[in-house]
Design an enzyme around this catalytic site. Structure first.
Site, mmCIF file in Angstrom:
data_model
loop_
_atom_site.group_PDB
_atom_site.id
_atom_site.type_symbol
_atom_site.label_atom_id
_atom_site.label_comp_id
_atom_site.label_asym_id
_atom_site.label_seq_id
_atom_site.Cartn_x
_atom_site.Cartn_y
_atom_site.Cartn_z
ATOM 1 C CG ASP A 1 -1.940 1.237 1.336
ATOM 2 O OD1 ASP A 1 -3.029 0.725 1.326
ATOM 3 O OD2 ASP A 1 -1.786 2.231 1.040
ATOM 4 C CG ASP B 1 -2.969 3.809 -2.600
ATOM 5 O OD1 ASP B 1 -4.170 3.250 -2.316
ATOM 6 O OD2 ASP B 1 -2.633 4.174 -1.651
ATOM 7 C CD GLU B 2 -5.544 -1.834 -0.254
ATOM 8 O OE1 GLU B 2 -6.446 -0.663 -0.592
ATOM 9 O OE2 GLU B 2 -6.083 -2.448 0.504
HETATM 10 N N1 DCP Z 1 -8.751 8.765 -1.038
HETATM 11 C C1 DCP Z 1 -9.748 9.791 -1.174
HETATM 12 N N2 DCP Z 1 -10.817 9.941 -0.240
HETATM 13 C C2 DCP Z 1 -10.752 8.955 0.875
HETATM 14 C C3 DCP Z 1 -9.649 8.194 1.286
HETATM 15 C C4 DCP Z 1 -8.782 7.991 0.161
HETATM 16 O O1 DCP Z 1 -9.769 10.482 -2.232
HETATM 17 N N3 DCP Z 1 -11.397 9.229 1.846
HETATM 18 C C5 DCP Z 1 -7.631 8.754 -1.970
HETATM 19 C C6 DCP Z 1 -6.621 9.666 -1.726
HETATM 20 C C7 DCP Z 1 -5.460 8.710 -1.085
HETATM 21 C C8 DCP Z 1 -6.022 7.383 -1.857
HETATM 22 O O2 DCP Z 1 -7.156 7.305 -2.084
HETATM 23 O O3 DCP Z 1 -4.271 8.930 -1.286
HETATM 24 C C9 DCP Z 1 -5.582 6.214 -1.118
HETATM 25 O O4 DCP Z 1 -6.150 5.922 0.001
HETATM 26 P P1 DCP Z 1 -5.648 5.296 1.332
HETATM 27 O O5 DCP Z 1 -6.496 5.119 2.348
HETATM 28 O O6 DCP Z 1 -4.519 4.423 1.193
HETATM 29 O O7 DCP Z 1 -4.902 6.709 2.123
HETATM 30 P P2 DCP Z 1 -3.327 7.341 1.903
HETATM 31 O O8 DCP Z 1 -2.482 6.697 0.651
HETATM 32 O O9 DCP Z 1 -3.468 8.865 1.347
HETATM 33 O O10 DCP Z 1 -2.671 7.275 2.912
HETATM 34 P P3 DCP Z 1 -1.989 5.900 3.708
HETATM 35 O O11 DCP Z 1 -0.506 6.282 3.790
HETATM 36 O O12 DCP Z 1 -2.672 5.849 5.077
HETATM 37 O O13 DCP Z 1 -2.264 4.500 2.947
HETATM 38 CA CA CA Z 2 -2.351 4.374 0.797
#
Ligand code: DCP
Ligand code: CA
Length: 406
Positions: free
Chosen positions: A9, A104-105
Site C-alpha cells: 500500500d 494504490d493497494e
Molecule cells: N482517498 C480519497 N478519499 C478518502 C480516502 C482516500 O480520495 N476518503 C484517496 C486519496 C488517497 C488514496 O485514495 O491518497 C489512497 O487511500 P488510502 O486510504 O490508502 O490513504 P493514503 O494513501 O492517502 O494514506 P496511507 O498512507 O494511510 O495509505
Molecule cells: Ca495508501
C-alpha cells in the site's frame, strides 16, 4: 506449503505523487482535496499534516483551522491514475499473481518466491526500492500467510514500513490490536463490540461464534475467522473479470432487424468465446442499445441456469432486442451485448441433457478452430450475413475493444 501473501500500500498516495512532482513540498504538511475556503474534504494528508490531527474525510475547513500552514492542493486524477499504473506494472514484474485492490493497494501471492530472492523479506525490500527509485513513492508492505493478516501488517508498518508475520503467529500478532484495526470492523461494529466489552482482536477471537452471528448475521462468521487470523481468500488476478461485453457503433443508424440480429450474433459469439476461454459461465445477459439521439438503454435478463453457450447468449439477446424494438423507438446507433454474474462452471443438471451437451461440444470445437485459424475461420449463418453487407468484414462499423469491468 503454507502460503505467503504480500499486501503493498502506497503511503499518503495522492500527496506523495504531488511531492514527487514538486520536491519543494517534501517533508511538509500537504493536503490534497481542494482549497480550504471551498467545501469538500481531505482526500489525502501527508504524514506531517497528520501530526496536526488531519485525516482523509475531514472537512477542508477543519483541516485548515488545525493546520493553517499546510499546502492545499486541488489534485488531478490523471496523474494518480498514471502513477497507479506504473506501480502495478512494477508489482507485476515480481509476481504474476497480482490483485490490484485500489489505485494504490494490491496483493501479491509470493508463495515459493524465496528461492528467487533469498527470502520474501528481501523480495519486499527490492519491491520497495524500485517503487522509490522509479516513482519517488514510499510503499508499506505486510507479509503473512493470508490476506487479512498481510493487510493489517502493512497498515501497522506505515509509513515506509515492512512487517512480516511468521507462519503460526497470525493470531498472536492480531490479538493485542484494537478491533478497529481488523478489516471488516467499521465504526458501527466497533461501537457495538465496545458496548459488550470487546476492545481487542484477541477478545473478539474468543467470543462464541453463536454470539457473533446473532449480532452480525453472516458476516459474524467472517469476523470470527479474521480475528483468529484465518482467511482462505485467494489472490485473484484481474482476469477474473466480473463481466464481459462487446459493442459496436454502426456507420449509419439503422432500424434493419436482420442487421441488428446479425451484429448481435457476431458480438455474442465473441463474448461467448471470451467466456469459455476464461472457463466461466454467465448468469446474466445484458443488451445495450444507443439510439440516434444518444439515449442509451440496457436491458438484462437473468438466466435460469448459468451458461457459456453462444446460442443461449444470442437467444437471450434477441429476446431483449425484440421487446425493445417493439416499442418502436428511433434508429439504432450502437448495439452491445454482455454477460455478467460470472461463475465457475458447476455440475449442472442439464449437462445430462443431450442437446445441451451437444451444444457445449460444438462451442468447444468452434473455439478450438478459431484459436488456431482466427476468429473469422468459422462463421455461423447470421454472421455470414454481415459479410454480405460489409464485404470488408468489419469495415462498415467500428469494433470496440472488449470492455472488462471488475
Ligand atoms: N482517498 C480519497 N478519499 C478518502 C480516502 C482516500 O480520495 N476518503 C484517496 C486519496 C488517497 C488514496 O485514495 O491518497 C489512497 O487511500 P488510502 O486510504 O490508502 O490513504 P493514503 O494513501 O492517502 O494514506 P496511507 O498512507 O494511510 O495509505
Ligand atoms: Ca495508501
Amino acid at each position: 506449503m503454507s502460503r505467503r501473501i504480500m499486501h503493498i500500500d502506497l503511503d499518503a498516495f495522492f500527496v506523495s505523487v504531488e511531492q514527487a512532482l514538486n520536491p519543494e513540498l517534501k517533508g511538509k504538511p500537504v493536503v490534497v482535496g481542494g482549497r480550504p475556503d471551498r467545501r469538500g474534504v481531505v482526500a489525502s494528508a501527508s504524514y506531517e499534516a497528520r501530526q496536526f490531527g488531519l485525516y482523509a474525510g475531514m472537512p477542508l475547513a477543519t483541516a485548515s483551522r488545525l493546520c493553517p500552514q499546510a499546502t492545499f492542493i486541488e489534485g488531478s486524477f490523471p496523474k494518480y491514475r498514471q502513477a497507479s499504473q506504473r506501480f502495478m506494472a512494477i508489482l507485476a514484474d515480481f509476481s504474476p499473481f497480482l490483485e490490484p485492490v485500489s489505485l494504490d493497494e494490491a496483493y501479491l501471492d509470493v508463495t515459493g518466491f524465496e528461492s528467487i530472492y533469498g527470502s520474501i523479506h528481501q523480495m519486499a525490500t527490492k519491491i520497495k526500492q524500485r517503487i522509490k527509485d522509479e516513482l519517488g513513492l514510499c510503499a508499506s508492505v505486510g507479509i503473512a500467510s493470508c490476506k487479512v493478516v498481510a493487510k493489517v501488517a502493512s497498515e501497522l508498518s506505515k509509513p515506509d514500513g515492512l512487517l512480516e508475520v511468521a507462519g503460526g503467529k497470525e493470531r498472536s500478532f492480531l490479538a493485542p490490536l484494537p478491533v478497529a484495526k481488523l478489516p471488516g470492523v467499521g465504526k458501527k461494529t466497533e461501537q457495538l463490540l465496545k458496548g459488550v466489552g470487546i476492545n481487542t482482536v484477541g477478545e473478539l477471537s474468543k467470543m462464541p461464534l453463536s454470539a457473533l452471528k446473532s449480532y452480525f448475521g453472516a458476516s459474524g462468521e467472517l469476523l470470527h475467522r479474521y480475528a483468529k487470523g484465518i482467511d482462505d481468500r485467494e489472490v485473484e488476478p484481474p482476469s477474473a473479470a466480473k463481466s464481459i461485453s462487446r459493442e459496436t457503433t454502426f456507420g449509419k443508424d439503422t432500424r434493419d432487424r436482420s442487421l441488428l440480429k446479425a451484429t448481435l450474433r457476431y458480438l455474442g459469439e465473441r463474448v461467448g468465446a471470451d467466456l469459455r476461454q476464461r472457463g466461466k459461465q454467465a448468469g446474466c445477459v445484458t443488451l445495450k442499445l444507443r439510439y440516434a439521439d444518444f439515449t442509451t438503454i440496457t436491458r438484462r435478463h437473468t438466466l435460469s441456469q448459468t451458461s457459456d453457450s453462444d446460442q443461449t447468449i444470442f437467444d437471450t439477446g434477441v429476446k431483449l432486442l425484440k421487446r425493445e424494438l417493439s416499442l418502436g423507438k428511433q434508429p439504432v446507433r450502437l448495439i452491445g451485448i454482455g454477460v455478467s454474474n460470472l461463475a465457475e462452471p458447476g455440475r449442472q443438471l442439464d449437462m445430462l441433457d443431450a442437446s445441451a451437451q451437444r451444444q457445449e461440444q460444438l462451442n468447444k470445437a468452434i473455439d478450438r478452430i478459431r484459436n488456431k485459424y482466427g476468429f473469422t475461420a468459422i462463421q455461423t449463418g447470421r454472421t455470414l450475413l454481415l459479410k454480405d453487407i460489409f464485404p470488408e468484414s468489419e469495415g462498415g462499423y467500428t469494433l470496440h475493444t472488449p470492455s472488462l469491468s471488475r
